[in-house]
Design a protein around this motif. Structure first.
Motif, PDB file in Angstrom:
ATOM      1  N   GLN A  42     -13.743  24.489  31.914  1.00  0.00           N
ATOM      2  CA  GLN A  42     -13.253  24.493  30.523  1.00  0.00           C
ATOM      3  C   GLN A  42     -14.198  23.598  29.738  1.00  0.00           C
ATOM      4  O   GLN A  42     -14.220  22.394  29.935  1.00  0.00           O
ATOM      5  CB  GLN A  42     -11.836  23.945  30.441  1.00  0.00           C
ATOM      6  N   SER A  43     -15.029  24.184  28.881  1.00  0.00           N
ATOM      7  CA  SER A  43     -16.014  23.387  28.154  1.00  0.00           C
ATOM      8  C   SER A  43     -15.326  22.480  27.145  1.00  0.00           C
ATOM      9  O   SER A  43     -14.245  22.792  26.648  1.00  0.00           O
ATOM     10  CB  SER A  43     -17.041  24.285  27.470  1.00  0.00           C
ATOM     11  N   HIS A  56     -11.889  25.763  23.375  1.00  0.00           N
ATOM     12  CA  HIS A  56     -13.282  25.925  23.778  1.00  0.00           C
ATOM     13  C   HIS A  56     -13.354  26.973  24.888  1.00  0.00           C
ATOM     14  O   HIS A  56     -12.434  27.114  25.682  1.00  0.00           O
ATOM     15  CB  HIS A  56     -13.869  24.597  24.260  1.00  0.00           C
ATOM     16  N   PRO A  57     -14.447  27.710  24.962  1.00  0.00           N
ATOM     17  CA  PRO A  57     -14.533  28.782  25.958  1.00  0.00           C
ATOM     18  C   PRO A  57     -14.582  28.257  27.388  1.00  0.00           C
ATOM     19  O   PRO A  57     -14.959  27.119  27.643  1.00  0.00           O
ATOM     20  CB  PRO A  57     -15.828  29.509  25.606  1.00  0.00           C
ATOM     21  N   VAL A  95     -19.503  33.533  29.804  1.00  0.00           N
ATOM     22  CA  VAL A  95     -18.646  32.855  28.829  1.00  0.00           C
ATOM     23  C   VAL A  95     -17.404  33.701  28.632  1.00  0.00           C
ATOM     24  O   VAL A  95     -17.481  34.866  28.254  1.00  0.00           O
ATOM     25  CB  VAL A  95     -19.374  32.663  27.484  1.00  0.00           C
ATOM     26  N   GLU A  96     -16.266  33.095  28.911  1.00  0.00           N
ATOM     27  CA  GLU A  96     -14.982  33.779  28.750  1.00  0.00           C
ATOM     28  C   GLU A  96     -14.321  33.225  27.500  1.00  0.00           C
ATOM     29  O   GLU A  96     -13.994  32.048  27.436  1.00  0.00           O
ATOM     30  CB  GLU A  96     -14.109  33.519  29.976  1.00  0.00           C
ATOM     31  N   SER A  97     -14.166  34.067  26.511  1.00  0.00           N
ATOM     32  CA  SER A  97     -13.531  33.609  25.282  1.00  0.00           C
ATOM     33  C   SER A  97     -12.601  34.702  24.773  1.00  0.00           C
ATOM     34  O   SER A  97     -12.669  35.851  25.208  1.00  0.00           O
ATOM     35  CB  SER A  97     -14.578  33.256  24.222  1.00  0.00           C
ATOM     36  N   ARG A  99     -10.672  36.536  21.282  1.00  0.00           N
ATOM     37  CA  ARG A  99     -10.807  36.775  19.857  1.00  0.00           C
ATOM     38  C   ARG A  99      -9.446  37.150  19.320  1.00  0.00           C
ATOM     39  O   ARG A  99      -8.793  38.066  19.820  1.00  0.00           O
ATOM     40  CB  ARG A  99     -11.817  37.902  19.627  1.00  0.00           C
TER      41      ARG A  99
END
Length: 180
Positions: A42-43, A56-57, A95-97, A99
């Motif tokens: 977890q960034s 954060h992604p 990168v897992e994000s 939307r």
């Protein structure tokens, strides 16, 4: 006194790695990315204590690309320790994000004919780039474009999520863009 070897090792490490700050996450071994040897992080971008990392992604990094892990002494709002990960600069990261979209926009997602969302980042030639005697571009301070065999930073404009940015200056390695 610092030794040549330690200074050389430190310089080499800085040149070949990048630092990812975040919290290692637990994940089951049957997760598809975990089976590929990747670990989730977890960034975080910490500016206050405790560190609010929510939103954060999540980064998936190959275990072999993580060269070291150092505790920062900071904690997330839920109490988890925040770490600095030295990651090989050439490593690929997933990168897992997420939307957020309106509920009314999800109706088209069920149909296979639903139009694809525009890409979040578009880099394209400026409309007047590369033409001799072209009109002045609003971000170019009155300069007109001249055709060049090696296009530079000012030959492009960037659109991110519908907002257009134009070149203003460059340093040795970077092109700097601002809102047009």
């Amino acid at each position: 006194m610092a030794s040549y070897e330690s200074a050389r090792t430190r310089a080499f490490t800085q040149a070949t790695t990048t630092t990812v700050t975040g919290v290692p996450l637990e994940v089951s071994d049957d997760h598809p990315l975990r089976r590929l040897g990747q670990v989730p992080i977890q960034s975080c971008v910490c500016v206050t204590d405790p560190c609010p990392c929510d939103g954060h992604p999540i980064l998936w990094v190959d275990e072999s690309a993580i060269l070291s892990r150092t505790a920062t002494g900071r904690r997330r709002t839920d109490g988890d320790e925040v770490y600095d990960f030295a990651v090989s600069a050439d490593a690929f990261v997933t990168v897992e994000s997420f939307r957020r979209v309106r509920a009314s926009d999800t109706a088209g997602l069920r149909s296979s004919a639903a139009p694809a969302a525009p890409p979040p980042l578009i880099v394209r030639h400026r409309p007047d780039a590369g033409r001799s005697g072209a009109k002045d571009h609003p971000c170019q301070g009155g300069e007109s474009s001249v055709f060049r065999a090696d296009p530079g930073c000012n030959d492009y404009e960037i659109t991110e999520n519908g907002v257009t940015y134009c070149f203003v200056e460059s340093s040795e390695h970077y092109c700097i863009y601002v809102l047009c």
